[in-house]
Scaffold this motif. Structure first.
Motif, PDB file in Angstrom:
ATOM      1  N   ASP A  77       0.814  -1.217   0.000  1.00 37.91           N
ATOM      2  CA  ASP A  77       0.000   0.000   0.000  1.00 37.91           C
ATOM      3  C   ASP A  77       0.846   1.266   0.000  1.00 37.91           C
ATOM      4  OD1 ASP A  77      -2.310  -1.480  -0.008  1.00 37.91           O
ATOM      5  OD2 ASP A  77      -2.449  -1.523   2.178  1.00 37.91           O
ATOM      6  N   GLY A  78       2.109   1.153   0.356  1.00 36.16           N
ATOM      7  CA  GLY A  78       2.984   2.323   0.423  1.00 36.16           C
ATOM      8  C   GLY A  78       4.046   2.297  -0.647  1.00 36.16           C
ATOM      9  N   ARG A  79       5.070   3.061  -0.435  1.00 34.64           N
ATOM     10  CA  ARG A  79       6.164   3.141  -1.409  1.00 34.64           C
ATOM     11  C   ARG A  79       7.305   2.187  -1.097  1.00 34.64           C
ATOM     12  NH1 ARG A  79       6.353   8.319  -4.388  1.00 34.64           N
ATOM     13  NH2 ARG A  79       4.402   9.362  -3.944  1.00 34.64           N
ATOM     14  N   ASP A  80       7.268   1.587   0.079  1.00 30.80           N
ATOM     15  CA  ASP A  80       8.331   0.664   0.459  1.00 30.80           C
ATOM     16  C   ASP A  80       8.208  -0.652  -0.298  1.00 30.80           C
ATOM     17  OD1 ASP A  80       9.275   2.506   2.292  1.00 30.80           O
ATOM     18  OD2 ASP A  80       8.056   1.689   3.925  1.00 30.80           O
ATOM     19  N   LYS A  81       9.337  -1.311  -0.458  1.00 32.40           N
ATOM     20  CA  LYS A  81       9.358  -2.620  -1.083  1.00 32.40           C
ATOM     21  C   LYS A  81       9.087  -3.676  -0.012  1.00 32.40           C
ATOM     22  CE  LYS A  81      12.562  -1.526  -4.779  1.00 32.40           C
ATOM     23  NZ  LYS A  81      13.805  -1.881  -5.448  1.00 32.40           N
ATOM     24  N   PRO A  82       8.652  -4.871  -0.424  1.00 29.00           N
ATOM     25  CA  PRO A  82       8.504  -5.947   0.552  1.00 29.00           C
ATOM     26  C   PRO A  82       9.833  -6.213   1.260  1.00 29.00           C
ATOM     27  CG  PRO A  82       7.455  -6.546  -1.500  1.00 29.00           C
ATOM     28  CD  PRO A  82       8.217  -5.272  -1.756  1.00 29.00           C
ATOM     29  N   SER A  83       9.752  -6.536   2.549  1.00 26.29           N
ATOM     30  CA  SER A  83      10.968  -6.798   3.312  1.00 26.29           C
ATOM     31  C   SER A  83      10.799  -8.059   4.148  1.00 26.29           C
ATOM     32  CB  SER A  83      11.306  -5.613   4.215  1.00 26.29           C
ATOM     33  OG  SER A  83      10.258  -5.389   5.135  1.00 26.29           O
ATOM     34  N   ARG A  84      11.876  -8.839   4.205  1.00 28.10           N
ATOM     35  CA  ARG A  84      11.841 -10.062   4.996  1.00 28.10           C
ATOM     36  C   ARG A  84      11.973  -9.695   6.465  1.00 28.10           C
ATOM     37  NH1 ARG A  84      15.500 -14.914   3.244  1.00 28.10           N
ATOM     38  NH2 ARG A  84      16.968 -13.227   3.129  1.00 28.10           N
ATOM     39  N   VAL A  85      11.034 -10.165   7.274  1.00 34.40           N
ATOM     40  CA  VAL A  85      11.074  -9.850   8.697  1.00 34.40           C
ATOM     41  C   VAL A  85      11.550 -11.039   9.524  1.00 34.40           C
ATOM     42  CG1 VAL A  85       9.348  -8.022   8.611  1.00 34.40           C
ATOM     43  CG2 VAL A  85       8.605 -10.362   8.969  1.00 34.40           C
ATOM     44  N   LYS A  86      11.484 -12.234   8.956  1.00 37.16           N
ATOM     45  CA  LYS A  86      11.962 -13.404   9.690  1.00 37.16           C
ATOM     46  C   LYS A  86      12.273 -14.523   8.710  1.00 37.16           C
ATOM     47  CE  LYS A  86      11.059 -16.208  13.673  1.00 37.16           C
ATOM     48  NZ  LYS A  86      10.283 -16.386  14.872  1.00 37.16           N
ATOM     49  N   SER A  87      13.329 -15.245   8.990  1.00 42.09           N
ATOM     50  CA  SER A  87      13.686 -16.424   8.212  1.00 42.09           C
ATOM     51  C   SER A  87      14.267 -17.442   9.174  1.00 42.09           C
ATOM     52  CB  SER A  87      14.704 -16.071   7.136  1.00 42.09           C
ATOM     53  OG  SER A  87      14.937 -17.190   6.315  1.00 42.09           O
ATOM     54  N   THR A  88      13.782 -18.659   9.096  1.00 39.63           N
ATOM     55  CA  THR A  88      14.239 -19.678  10.017  1.00 39.63           C
ATOM     56  C   THR A  88      14.310 -21.031   9.337  1.00 39.63           C
ATOM     57  OG1 THR A  88      13.833 -20.718  12.158  1.00 39.63           O
ATOM     58  CG2 THR A  88      11.908 -20.125  10.893  1.00 39.63           C
ATOM     59  N   VAL A  89      15.272 -21.827   9.728  1.00 35.81           N
ATOM     60  CA  VAL A  89      15.335 -23.215   9.288  1.00 35.81           C
ATOM     61  C   VAL A  89      14.561 -24.005  10.329  1.00 35.81           C
ATOM     62  CG1 VAL A  89      16.812 -25.198   8.846  1.00 35.81           C
ATOM     63  CG2 VAL A  89      17.545 -22.914   8.148  1.00 35.81           C
ATOM     64  N   CYS A  90      13.548 -24.731   9.879  1.00 34.86           N
ATOM     65  CA  CYS A  90      12.656 -25.442  10.788  1.00 34.86           C
ATOM     66  C   CYS A  90      13.214 -26.812  11.156  1.00 34.86           C
ATOM     67  CB  CYS A  90      11.282 -25.593  10.147  1.00 34.86           C
ATOM     68  SG  CYS A  90      10.484 -24.022   9.853  1.00 34.86           S
ATOM     69  N   GLU A  91      12.528 -27.440  12.102  1.00 34.27           N
ATOM     70  CA  GLU A  91      12.926 -28.761  12.592  1.00 34.27           C
ATOM     71  C   GLU A  91      12.475 -29.897  11.688  1.00 34.27           C
ATOM     72  OE1 GLU A  91      14.866 -29.003  15.286  1.00 34.27           O
ATOM     73  OE2 GLU A  91      14.819 -26.810  15.333  1.00 34.27           O
ATOM     74  N   HIS A  92      11.923 -29.574  10.537  1.00 36.88           N
ATOM     75  CA  HIS A  92      11.421 -30.611   9.639  1.00 36.88           C
ATOM     76  C   HIS A  92      12.573 -31.428   9.065  1.00 36.88           C
ATOM     77  CE1 HIS A  92       7.330 -29.030   9.654  1.00 36.88           C
ATOM     78  NE2 HIS A  92       7.870 -27.831   9.598  1.00 36.88           N
ATOM     79  N   GLN A  93      12.369 -32.753   9.007  1.00 40.51           N
ATOM     80  CA  GLN A  93      13.371 -33.651   8.428  1.00 40.51           C
ATOM     81  C   GLN A  93      13.109 -33.913   6.945  1.00 40.51           C
ATOM     82  OE1 GLN A  93      16.051 -34.600  10.330  1.00 40.51           O
ATOM     83  NE2 GLN A  93      15.085 -33.165  11.748  1.00 40.51           N
ATOM     84  N   VAL A  94      11.893 -33.590   6.508  1.00 40.22           N
ATOM     85  CA  VAL A  94      11.501 -33.755   5.104  1.00 40.22           C
ATOM     86  C   VAL A  94      10.931 -32.422   4.631  1.00 40.22           C
ATOM     87  CG1 VAL A  94      11.098 -36.246   5.270  1.00 40.22           C
ATOM     88  CG2 VAL A  94       9.240 -34.671   5.776  1.00 40.22           C
ATOM     89  N   PRO A  95      10.769 -32.223   3.319  1.00 39.13           N
ATOM     90  CA  PRO A  95      10.279 -30.934   2.822  1.00 39.13           C
ATOM     91  C   PRO A  95       8.906 -30.544   3.386  1.00 39.13           C
ATOM     92  CG  PRO A  95      11.240 -32.186   1.039  1.00 39.13           C
ATOM     93  CD  PRO A  95      11.183 -33.103   2.225  1.00 39.13           C
ATOM     94  N   ILE A  96       8.749 -29.242   3.585  1.00 41.44           N
ATOM     95  CA  ILE A  96       7.489 -28.674   4.056  1.00 41.44           C
ATOM     96  C   ILE A  96       6.485 -28.724   2.916  1.00 41.44           C
ATOM     97  CG2 ILE A  96       6.396 -26.548   4.882  1.00 41.44           C
ATOM     98  CD1 ILE A  96       9.213 -25.803   6.033  1.00 41.44           C
ATOM     99  N   THR A  97       5.238 -29.069   3.239  1.00 41.62           N
ATOM    100  CA  THR A  97       4.213 -29.172   2.200  1.00 41.62           C
ATOM    101  C   THR A  97       3.089 -28.155   2.374  1.00 41.62           C
ATOM    102  OG1 THR A  97       3.084 -30.880   3.479  1.00 41.62           O
ATOM    103  CG2 THR A  97       4.641 -31.613   1.778  1.00 41.62           C
ATOM    104  N   CYS A  98       2.945 -27.549   3.560  1.00 36.17           N
ATOM    105  CA  CYS A  98       1.858 -26.580   3.728  1.00 36.17           C
ATOM    106  C   CYS A  98       2.191 -25.548   4.807  1.00 36.17           C
ATOM    107  CB  CYS A  98       0.537 -27.281   4.048  1.00 36.17           C
ATOM    108  SG  CYS A  98       0.564 -28.177   5.597  1.00 36.17           S
TER     109      CYS A  98
END
Length: 156
Positions: free
Chosen positions: A113-134
């Motif tokens: 809605d504004g002039r700013d670009k999208p920004s990543r606020v959080k990134s984490t490697v999860c405890e999943h042993q297989v790929p995430i599906t949802c």
């Protein structure tokens, strides 16, 4: 109406589908950003009241407006190079979007809605042993849940 006719009528109603998918607009606009890029394929999607997001095999997330004839709004790119997007989900207020690659989840503030670009606020490697599906958000948009093909659920 006899009891037998009533039962048959009720069974007919139960057999009707719960929903109906109907496309009223021409969806060719959704392919405009990637039409010339033959190696880019859409891998996942999410829909909110205002936006449509299409994740790609290149790790990019293409955001379109639902209220303005599928107008292309922005591309969110993954600079970590971890592969294709596997799932995407909008927060309940449409201000954030969660995306996942293999075993990593990222949350982006859209700022559309504004002039700013999208920004990543959080990134984490999860405890999943297989790929995430949802992915899915809680009702308040405070937590993002990720699930994998073994049924393991993590919270971001």
């Amino acid at each position: 109406m006899s009891g037998l006719e009533n039962d048959a009528s009720q069974h007919k109603q139960d057999a009707l589908p719960d929903g109906l998918l109907l496309e009223l607009n021409n969806a060719s606009e959704l392919f405009a950003p990637v039409r010339a890029l033959t190696r880019v394929k859409y891998t996942c999607l999410a829909v909110s009241t205002r936006y449509l997001a299409l994740g790609a095999n290149t790790g990019g997330l293409y955001i379109f407006s639902r209220t303005n004839s599928w107008q292309y709004l922005t591309l969110i790119t993954n600079r970590d190079g971890v592969g294709p997007l596997l799932a995407v989900a909008f927060s309940p207020n449409d201000n954030f979007v969660g995306v996942c690659f293999a075993k990593q989840v990222s949350i982006w503030e859209l700022n559309l809605d504004g002039r700013d670009k999208p920004s990543r606020v959080k990134s984490t490697v999860c405890e999943h042993q297989v790929p995430i599906t949802c992915l899915t958000w809680d009702q308040y948009g405070a937590r993002l849940f990720s699930g994998d093909e073994h049924g393991v659920v993590s919270v971001t």
